[in-house]
Write a protein that holds these residues in place. Structure first.
Motif, PDB file in Angstrom:
ATOM      1  N   PRO A   1       0.842  -1.197   0.000  1.00  0.00           N
ATOM      2  CA  PRO A   1       0.000   0.000   0.000  1.00  0.00           C
ATOM      3  C   PRO A   1       0.875   1.245   0.000  1.00  0.00           C
ATOM      4  CG  PRO A   1       0.033  -1.011   2.181  1.00  0.00           C
ATOM      5  CD  PRO A   1       0.743  -1.952   1.266  1.00  0.00           C
ATOM      6  N   TRP A   2       0.413   2.268  -0.662  1.00  0.00           N
ATOM      7  CA  TRP A   2       1.149   3.535  -0.700  1.00  0.00           C
ATOM      8  C   TRP A   2       0.752   4.379   0.509  1.00  0.00           C
ATOM      9  CZ3 TRP A   2       4.893   5.699  -3.778  1.00  0.00           C
ATOM     10  CH2 TRP A   2       5.119   7.081  -3.585  1.00  0.00           C
ATOM     11  N   TYR A   3       1.733   4.867   1.245  1.00  0.00           N
ATOM     12  CA  TYR A   3       1.474   5.755   2.371  1.00  0.00           C
ATOM     13  C   TYR A   3       2.187   7.072   2.144  1.00  0.00           C
ATOM     14  CZ  TYR A   3      -0.384   1.800   5.022  1.00  0.00           C
ATOM     15  OH  TYR A   3      -1.140   0.729   5.444  1.00  0.00           O
ATOM     16  N   ASP A   4       1.472   8.160   2.373  1.00  0.00           N
ATOM     17  CA  ASP A   4       2.097   9.478   2.297  1.00  0.00           C
ATOM     18  C   ASP A   4       3.048   9.651   3.467  1.00  0.00           C
ATOM     19  OD1 ASP A   4       0.699  10.213  -0.005  1.00  0.00           O
ATOM     20  OD2 ASP A   4      -1.014  10.933   1.161  1.00  0.00           O
ATOM     21  N   GLY A   5       4.075  10.422   3.255  1.00  0.00           N
ATOM     22  CA  GLY A   5       5.041  10.681   4.308  1.00  0.00           C
ATOM     23  C   GLY A   5       6.385  11.035   3.716  1.00  0.00           C
ATOM     24  N   ASP A   6       7.342  11.296   4.595  1.00  0.00           N
ATOM     25  CA  ASP A   6       8.695  11.645   4.192  1.00  0.00           C
ATOM     26  C   ASP A   6       9.685  10.644   4.786  1.00  0.00           C
ATOM     27  OD1 ASP A   6       7.128  14.406   4.444  1.00  0.00           O
ATOM     28  OD2 ASP A   6       8.769  14.719   3.035  1.00  0.00           O
ATOM     29  N   LEU A   7      10.589  10.145   3.955  1.00  0.00           N
ATOM     30  CA  LEU A   7      11.671   9.341   4.489  1.00  0.00           C
ATOM     31  C   LEU A   7      12.621  10.253   5.258  1.00  0.00           C
ATOM     32  CD1 LEU A   7      12.610   6.924   1.566  1.00  0.00           C
ATOM     33  CD2 LEU A   7      11.590   6.310   3.767  1.00  0.00           C
ATOM     34  N   LEU A   8      13.045   9.808   6.424  1.00  0.00           N
ATOM     35  CA  LEU A   8      13.978  10.639   7.196  1.00  0.00           C
ATOM     36  C   LEU A   8      15.337  10.698   6.503  1.00  0.00           C
ATOM     37  CD1 LEU A   8      13.139   9.919  10.932  1.00  0.00           C
ATOM     38  CD2 LEU A   8      11.984  11.344   9.227  1.00  0.00           C
ATOM     39  N   ASN A   9      15.615   9.716   5.661  1.00  0.00           N
ATOM     40  CA  ASN A   9      16.832   9.746   4.847  1.00  0.00           C
ATOM     41  C   ASN A   9      16.474   9.181   3.485  1.00  0.00           C
ATOM     42  OD1 ASN A   9      19.309   9.513   3.615  1.00  0.00           O
ATOM     43  ND2 ASN A   9      20.253   8.263   5.210  1.00  0.00           N
TER      44      ASN A   9
ATOM     45  N   ILE B   1       8.679   2.585  16.891  1.00  0.00           N
ATOM     46  CA  ILE B   1       9.788   1.811  16.337  1.00  0.00           C
ATOM     47  C   ILE B   1      10.180   0.691  17.294  1.00  0.00           C
ATOM     48  CG2 ILE B   1      12.225   1.904  15.698  1.00  0.00           C
ATOM     49  CD1 ILE B   1      11.687   4.806  14.737  1.00  0.00           C
ATOM     50  N   LEU B   2      10.284   1.018  18.580  1.00  0.00           N
ATOM     51  CA  LEU B   2      10.652   0.008  19.572  1.00  0.00           C
ATOM     52  C   LEU B   2       9.586  -1.081  19.668  1.00  0.00           C
ATOM     53  CD1 LEU B   2      12.065   2.257  22.435  1.00  0.00           C
ATOM     54  CD2 LEU B   2      13.371   0.864  20.811  1.00  0.00           C
TER      55      LEU B   2
ATOM     56  N   GLY C   1      16.762   5.618   6.635  1.00  0.00           N
ATOM     57  CA  GLY C   1      16.066   5.416   5.372  1.00  0.00           C
ATOM     58  C   GLY C   1      14.920   4.428   5.461  1.00  0.00           C
ATOM     59  N   CYS C   2      14.792   3.753   6.609  1.00  0.00           N
ATOM     60  CA  CYS C   2      13.666   2.832   6.842  1.00  0.00           C
ATOM     61  C   CYS C   2      12.500   3.528   7.534  1.00  0.00           C
ATOM     62  CB  CYS C   2      14.111   1.657   7.709  1.00  0.00           C
ATOM     63  SG  CYS C   2      15.427   0.649   7.007  1.00  0.00           S
ATOM     64  N   PHE C   3      12.677   4.784   7.920  1.00  0.00           N
ATOM     65  CA  PHE C   3      11.675   5.475   8.725  1.00  0.00           C
ATOM     66  C   PHE C   3      10.871   6.431   7.854  1.00  0.00           C
ATOM     67  CE2 PHE C   3      15.297   5.181  11.997  1.00  0.00           C
ATOM     68  CZ  PHE C   3      14.987   3.860  12.273  1.00  0.00           C
ATOM     69  N   LEU C   4       9.610   6.082   7.638  1.00  0.00           N
ATOM     70  CA  LEU C   4       8.692   6.905   6.848  1.00  0.00           C
ATOM     71  C   LEU C   4       7.767   7.623   7.822  1.00  0.00           C
ATOM     72  CD1 LEU C   4       7.561   7.627   3.973  1.00  0.00           C
ATOM     73  CD2 LEU C   4       5.933   5.742   4.316  1.00  0.00           C
TER      74      LEU C   4
ATOM     75  N   ARG D   1       6.088   4.949  10.290  1.00  0.00           N
ATOM     76  CA  ARG D   1       5.992   3.608   9.705  1.00  0.00           C
ATOM     77  C   ARG D   1       7.394   3.132   9.344  1.00  0.00           C
ATOM     78  NH1 ARG D   1       1.240   6.095   7.522  1.00  0.00           N
ATOM     79  NH2 ARG D   1      -0.654   4.902   8.043  1.00  0.00           N
ATOM     80  N   LEU D   2       7.571   1.814   9.316  1.00  0.00           N
ATOM     81  CA  LEU D   2       8.838   1.200   8.947  1.00  0.00           C
ATOM     82  C   LEU D   2       8.705   0.532   7.588  1.00  0.00           C
ATOM     83  CD1 LEU D   2       9.908  -0.479  12.313  1.00  0.00           C
ATOM     84  CD2 LEU D   2      10.642   1.713  11.392  1.00  0.00           C
ATOM     85  N   ILE D   3       9.670   0.785   6.709  1.00  0.00           N
ATOM     86  CA  ILE D   3       9.660   0.189   5.379  1.00  0.00           C
ATOM     87  C   ILE D   3      11.030  -0.453   5.101  1.00  0.00           C
ATOM     88  CG2 ILE D   3       8.024   1.922   4.551  1.00  0.00           C
ATOM     89  CD1 ILE D   3      10.407   3.150   2.959  1.00  0.00           C
ATOM     90  N   ASP D   4      11.082  -1.281   4.075  1.00  0.00           N
ATOM     91  CA  ASP D   4      12.337  -1.846   3.567  1.00  0.00           C
ATOM     92  C   ASP D   4      13.132  -2.587   4.633  1.00  0.00           C
ATOM     93  OD1 ASP D   4      11.724  -0.850   1.089  1.00  0.00           O
ATOM     94  OD2 ASP D   4      13.047   0.884   1.224  1.00  0.00           O
ATOM     95  N   LEU D   5      12.462  -3.450   5.367  1.00  0.00           N
ATOM     96  CA  LEU D   5      13.170  -4.293   6.333  1.00  0.00           C
ATOM     97  C   LEU D   5      13.608  -5.598   5.655  1.00  0.00           C
ATOM     98  CD1 LEU D   5      10.913  -3.763   9.489  1.00  0.00           C
ATOM     99  CD2 LEU D   5      12.718  -2.294   8.543  1.00  0.00           C
ATOM    100  N   ASP D   6      14.018  -5.501   4.408  1.00  0.00           N
ATOM    101  CA  ASP D   6      14.262  -6.664   3.564  1.00  0.00           C
ATOM    102  C   ASP D   6      15.457  -7.506   4.009  1.00  0.00           C
ATOM    103  OD1 ASP D   6      12.284  -5.332   2.211  1.00  0.00           O
ATOM    104  OD2 ASP D   6      13.481  -4.876   0.439  1.00  0.00           O
TER     105      ASP D   6
END
Length: 263
Positions: free
Chosen positions: A84-92, A122-123, A142-145, A154-159
């Motif tokens: 799903p697409w979520y609006d937001g800004d990556l911190l990096n 996050i914790l 870069g994982c923090f949206l 939100r957390l992304i890219d925990l690949d």
């Protein structure tokens, strides 16, 4: 709205493309079935291995803070994941050309209660990661949206997360040196929850810091210092121990950090 299309929407219909990554993956945003989605696919063998790991991570961990795919399509080039697409800004916003940390700078200037709430999210997500027997790898800003309008992390890219403990069979693990633990650069080192503790400690440090200096209290700083010690045995033994110590350090009555830690 559920994702209904049988085939994955083509990149030709994308409204944004994220193509200058070093992960071996290509991601793009599309509109389909009345909603917006992020499609992620591999373009190298390394990217395919990463997405294979991502499938395993999302099969093992369900948490509202962790963005997980709504559909996975397996093909000759490996899995394609539809999120799903979520609006937001990556911190990096990191690319092969460098890092854009303007989102992190903006985040560090938020009112302290908002920052603490995001850190607690996050914790809490990593309590679920710990309970699933996984170790964090390549966790960084870069994982923090962060949705600045809604005040939601939100957390992304925990690949790259993997079952642990394991022995490092390479010269180093993927990740940002600003977050990584010393053992992540030592072939044959044990990578376990104490490595995750270090990554989370660095997360707490970076996100609760600002150009003006440390924004937390002294007890919180002591928790960060212990979590990020060079020797793994000198850190908290696992993620639940770190989270419990952080929440005991507290902020103010009513702050989410004062909740008792439960896996």
């Amino acid at each position: 709205m559920p994702f209904r299309r049988v085939s994955v929407p083509s990149i030709n219909s994308a409204f944004v493309v994220f193509g200058e990554q070093d992960s071996g993956c290509l991601s793009y945003g599309v509109e389909d079935a009345g909603g917006r989605w992020l499609v992620k696919t591999a373009i190298t063998a390394e990217g395919r291995a990463s997405l294979d790991r991502a499938c395993a991570v999302h099969a093992a961990v369900h948490h509202p803070v962790i963005v997980r795919p709504v559909r996975t399509v397996h093909g000759p080039a490996g899995p394609t994941l539809v999120y799903p697409w979520y609006d937001g800004d990556l911190l990096n916003h990191a690319t092969v050309h460098g890092a854009d940390r303007s989102g992190l700078t903006r985040f560090q200037q938020l009112p302290l209660p908002q920052v603490e709430e995001a850190l607690d999210a996050i914790l809490d997500a990593h309590l679920a990661v710990s309970a699933a027997g996984l170790v964090a790898v390549d966790l960084y800003d870069g994982c923090f949206l962060y949705d600045f309008s809604a005040g939601r992390m939100r957390l992304i890219d925990l690949d790259e997360y993997r079952p642990g403990p394991f022995l490092l069979d390479a010269e180093r693990l993927p990740g940002s040196r600003r977050y990584m633990a010393p053992e992540e650069f030592v072939r044959g080192a044990v990578i376990d929850e104490r490595t995750t503790v270090h990554l989370l400690g660095r997360t707490l440090h970076h996100l609760l810091h600002s150009p003006e200096g440390w924004r937390g209290n002294n007890d919180q700083r002591r928790v960060v210092d212990r979590a990020t010690r060079a020797a793994p045995a000198a850190r908290y033994s696992d993620v639940p121990a770190l989270v419990a110590a952080w929440r005991r350090a507290g902020c103010r009555p009513g702050c989410p950090c004062r909740r008792s830690a439960t896996p």
